[in-house]
Design an enzyme around this catalytic site. Structure first.
Site, mmCIF file in Angstrom:
data_model
loop_
_atom_site.group_PDB
_atom_site.id
_atom_site.type_symbol
_atom_site.label_atom_id
_atom_site.label_comp_id
_atom_site.label_asym_id
_atom_site.label_seq_id
_atom_site.Cartn_x
_atom_site.Cartn_y
_atom_site.Cartn_z
ATOM 1 C CG ASN A 51 75.604 23.189 117.881
ATOM 2 O OD1 ASN A 51 75.427 24.400 117.861
ATOM 3 N ND2 ASN A 51 74.632 22.348 118.166
ATOM 4 N NE ARG B 142 78.412 24.322 121.043
ATOM 5 C CZ ARG B 142 77.332 23.646 121.419
ATOM 6 N NH1 ARG B 142 77.462 22.473 121.989
ATOM 7 N NH2 ARG B 142 76.126 24.112 121.219
ATOM 8 N NE ARG C 161 71.109 18.407 127.255
ATOM 9 C CZ ARG C 161 71.642 19.397 126.542
ATOM 10 N NH1 ARG C 161 71.888 20.571 127.111
ATOM 11 N NH2 ARG C 161 71.903 19.241 125.263
ATOM 12 C CD GLU D 152 72.575 25.514 116.125
ATOM 13 O OE1 GLU D 152 73.365 26.477 116.126
ATOM 14 O OE2 GLU D 152 72.087 25.046 117.165
ATOM 15 N N GLY E 160 71.844 27.668 122.737
ATOM 16 C CA GLY E 160 71.153 27.418 123.999
ATOM 17 C C GLY E 160 69.692 27.844 123.974
HETATM 18 P P1 ADP Z 1 74.108 21.233 122.680
HETATM 19 O O1 ADP Z 1 73.901 21.748 121.298
HETATM 20 O O2 ADP Z 1 75.403 20.586 122.955
HETATM 21 O O3 ADP Z 1 72.933 20.502 123.161
HETATM 22 P P2 ADP Z 1 73.320 23.547 124.047
HETATM 23 O O4 ADP Z 1 72.756 24.292 122.900
HETATM 24 O O5 ADP Z 1 72.422 22.978 125.068
HETATM 25 O O6 ADP Z 1 74.303 22.470 123.515
HETATM 26 O O7 ADP Z 1 74.397 24.444 124.731
HETATM 27 C C1 ADP Z 1 75.354 23.899 125.589
HETATM 28 C C2 ADP Z 1 75.754 24.945 126.556
HETATM 29 O O8 ADP Z 1 76.368 25.998 125.877
HETATM 30 C C3 ADP Z 1 74.606 25.549 127.313
HETATM 31 O O9 ADP Z 1 75.066 25.864 128.594
HETATM 32 C C4 ADP Z 1 74.283 26.796 126.523
HETATM 33 O O10 ADP Z 1 73.695 27.757 127.342
HETATM 34 C C5 ADP Z 1 75.654 27.190 126.066
HETATM 35 N N1 ADP Z 1 75.694 27.860 124.764
HETATM 36 C C6 ADP Z 1 75.356 27.334 123.577
HETATM 37 N N2 ADP Z 1 75.602 28.202 122.582
HETATM 38 C C7 ADP Z 1 76.113 29.299 123.155
HETATM 39 C C8 ADP Z 1 76.593 30.560 122.654
HETATM 40 N N3 ADP Z 1 76.569 30.855 121.360
HETATM 41 N N4 ADP Z 1 77.066 31.449 123.536
HETATM 42 C C9 ADP Z 1 77.083 31.161 124.843
HETATM 43 N N5 ADP Z 1 76.663 30.005 125.362
HETATM 44 C C10 ADP Z 1 76.183 29.086 124.546
HETATM 45 P P1 ADP Z 2 70.125 27.036 119.133
HETATM 46 O O1 ADP Z 2 71.305 27.600 118.418
HETATM 47 O O2 ADP Z 2 69.620 27.904 120.208
HETATM 48 O O3 ADP Z 2 70.340 25.598 119.488
HETATM 49 P P2 ADP Z 2 68.526 26.093 116.883
HETATM 50 O O4 ADP Z 2 68.502 26.814 115.593
HETATM 51 O O5 ADP Z 2 69.320 24.848 116.951
HETATM 52 O O6 ADP Z 2 68.967 27.094 118.034
HETATM 53 O O7 ADP Z 2 67.040 25.781 117.320
HETATM 54 C C1 ADP Z 2 66.752 25.294 118.604
HETATM 55 C C2 ADP Z 2 65.395 24.599 118.588
HETATM 56 O O8 ADP Z 2 64.368 25.523 118.197
HETATM 57 C C3 ADP Z 2 65.282 23.464 117.598
HETATM 58 O O9 ADP Z 2 65.756 22.236 118.101
HETATM 59 C C4 ADP Z 2 63.780 23.431 117.363
HETATM 60 O O10 ADP Z 2 63.108 22.803 118.410
HETATM 61 C C5 ADP Z 2 63.422 24.893 117.369
HETATM 62 N N1 ADP Z 2 63.477 25.478 116.009
HETATM 63 C C6 ADP Z 2 64.516 26.136 115.465
HETATM 64 N N2 ADP Z 2 64.231 26.560 114.210
HETATM 65 C C7 ADP Z 2 62.976 26.138 113.949
HETATM 66 C C8 ADP Z 2 62.088 26.258 112.814
HETATM 67 N N3 ADP Z 2 62.443 26.917 111.718
HETATM 68 N N4 ADP Z 2 60.865 25.705 112.920
HETATM 69 C C9 ADP Z 2 60.473 25.041 114.036
HETATM 70 N N5 ADP Z 2 61.256 24.897 115.126
HETATM 71 C C10 ADP Z 2 62.505 25.434 115.099
HETATM 72 MG MG MG Z 3 70.792 24.058 118.168
#
Ligand code: ADP
Ligand code: ADP
Ligand code: MG
Length: 464
Positions: free
Chosen positions: A291, A293, A339, A289, A165
């Site tokens: 996900n 789910r 969204r 990363e 998130g």
């Molecule tokens: P997606 O990758 O499906 O776009 P998001 O990263 O936007 O999903 O997360 C979807 C929902 O899950 C959001 O409400 C976010 O705050 C929540 N969320 C995502 N990862 C976690 C986590 N590790 N722990 C708790 N809530 C999470």
């Molecule tokens: P989350 O688990 O919160 O979804 P992510 O690792 O997927 O976290 O990263 C969320 C967002 O942050 C990515 O979609 C991108 O916009 C930015 N981001 C993450 N890692 C990098 C990176 N190494 N360099 C630039 N932007 C990044």
């Molecule tokens: Mg992500």
């Protein structure tokens, strides 16, 4: 099909979505709810409903004991975790498995390996998938963080191993910033995920966020092409599309193949997404990363491919082999999702819970809205602000943007402020039209007053 009754360990729009998929498979449903959610749509639509505790998520949707008791009481034989909450929590999966129930997702071991972002980086590297240059494991001391940052080169991103998130992420330009920001990231991760573990990656400048949807049955895995989710605010996705405009066929094929290879390496079962950053200047991809789910934005892929991904994940987790081969999966046209959050875009996106007044969903070919609203529904203030998603599908990207603009103008959600005016403004923006954007584009546009300009006067069709 071995699953007869699914307990839905989630709320909101995804709970409604799961109930509908279950019904299409002839499976009955048990919806759990907190005391604040007794009136939610999923409670009305499910065959049974069980209250699992008070409003705060830690007492209800994150309360493993309460969820297990509800599963036992209702006689459910499977649990669908949705997204967020306990969907990527290996301890929860172990409890579900120990009780002899089916978890509609990967095994606890796979979640430990791929749901932890540091472990997933290592698995990706082992499968030959490039990752962003960064630390090899979690790093604990500020000295280690500085050493890695100097080795990979500034600017760097400090990220939470348990992150999600967009939380627990900080960008640092130099050593002084690292010293200041690393403790903040740790604290935020500790508060949000109960795990303050950090790692460091080079910050890729202005990348595109591209992800690949996969489903595996524990033996075989297939992909459903890619999505682009570069329009983000605070590293959270705002607008998502399938496919990605910036990819040629060869690059797209290689990317999707790498995702399937990684899924097969871990004998993946269920729906999953591999997220990558794409550096257009060098045409390089980096895995960031997985996900483990179903994701919020899965409907764009459903519109693109015509496959019900939630039904398919239920089938394979129930023990059936994949119902499709890779050759069965084709992408047609272009799909876009936005969204719709209960937030006030003119007030820094402040959450805006309230009571839904008049409510109308646009209809028509290639228009879908996944939501959990009805007239008179009081949105509780305890959870995230997603009200729903509007998804459109058309032959070309241009036609999809046009269709989205029209559909947005026909959504009526009275009683609360929503992010619809932002989306209307985006459909009119030349960069969005051309598809020339990256993950920092939206923030820059907002900071430079893009929305304020677009909102004054309020766009036609905005009913708020
Ligand atoms: P997606 O990758 O499906 O776009 P998001 O990263 O936007 O999903 O997360 C979807 C929902 O899950 C959001 O409400 C976010 O705050 C929540 N969320 C995502 N990862 C976690 C986590 N590790 N722990 C708790 N809530 C999470
Ligand atoms: P989350 O688990 O919160 O979804 P992510 O690792 O997927 O976290 O990263 C969320 C967002 O942050 C990515 O979609 C991108 O916009 C930015 N981001 C993450 N890692 C990098 C990176 N190494 N360099 C630039 N932007 C990044
Ligand atoms: Mg992500």
């Amino acid at each position: 099909m071995s699953i007869q009754k699914i307990l839905i360990a989630n709320r909101g729009e995804i709970a409604v979505r799961i109930i509908r998929a279950a019904k299409s498979l002839g499976i009955s449903t048990v919806q759990v709810y907190s005391e604040a959610d007794a009136d939610m749509l999923a409670v009305r639509e499910a065959d049974e409903a069980v209250c699992i505790g008070p409003a705060p998520a830690k007492d209800s949707y994150l309360n493993i004991d309460a969820l297990m008791a509800a599963a036992e009481k209702s006689g459910a034989d499977a649990v669908h975790p949705g997204y967020g909450f306990l969907s990527e929590n290996a301890a929860f999966v172990r409890r579900v498995e120990a009780a002899g129930l089916i978890f509609i997702g990967p095994s606890a071991d796979t979640i430990s390996r791929m749901g932890d972002k540091v472990a997933a980086r290592q698995a990706a590297e082992a499968a030959g998938v490039p990752v962003v240059p960064g630390s090899n494991g979690r790093i604990d001391t500020i000295e280690e963080i500085i050493a890695v940052a100097e080795a990979v080169g500034f600017p760097v991103m400090i990220k939470a191993a348990a992150g999600g998130g967009g939380r627990g992420i900080r960008v640092a330009d130099d050593v002084a910033a690292l010293r200041k920001l690393a403790p903040q990231a740790r604290q935020e991760a500790e508060a949000a995920f109960g795990d303050g573990g950090l790692y460091v990656e080079r910050a890729i400048l202005a990348p595109r966020h591209i992800e690949v949807q996969i489903i595996g049955d524990g033996v075989d895995a297939v992909h459903f092409f890619e999505r682009e989710c570069s329009l983000q605010r605070r590293r959270q996705k705002v607008w998502e599309e399938a496919g990605a405009v910036c990819l040629d066929h060869a690059t797209r094929d290689a990317l999707c193949a790498s995702a399937v290879a990684l899924a097969k390496t871990v004998a993946y079962r269920g729906a999953g997404t591999l997220e990558y950053l794409y550096d257009e200047s060098t045409q390089e991809f980096f895995f960031i990363e997985m996900n483990t789910r179903i994701q919020v934005e899965h409907p764009v892929t459903e519109m693109l491919t015509g496959v019900d991904l939630v039904a398919e994940m239920i089938r394979v987790c129930g023990g059936a082999p994949l119902s499709l081969t890779q050759a069965d999966i084709t992408a047609t046209g272009h799909a876009i999702e936005v969204r719709i959050n209960a937030e006030d875009p003119s007030m820094q996106f402040m959450p805006f819970p309230g009571k839904i007044g008049r409510f109308e969903v646009p209809q028509g070919p290639g228009v879908r809205m996944d939501h959990f609203l009805y007239e008179g529904y009081q949105i509780p203030p305890f959870y995230d602000s997603l009200l729903g998603k509007l998804i459109v599908h058309a032959e070309t990207r241009d036609a999809a943007v046009d269709k989205l603009a029209d559909a947005l103008s026909r959504v009526v959600i009275e009683g609360v402020k929503t992010t619809i005016p932002l989306h209307i403004a985006l459909t009119r923006d030349p960069d969005v039209r051309a598809g020339t954007f990256h993950t920092q584009w939206l923030e820059t546009w907002l900071d430079s007053g893009g929305l304020t300009r677009a909102l004054s006067p309020m766009p036609k069709g905005d009913t708020q």
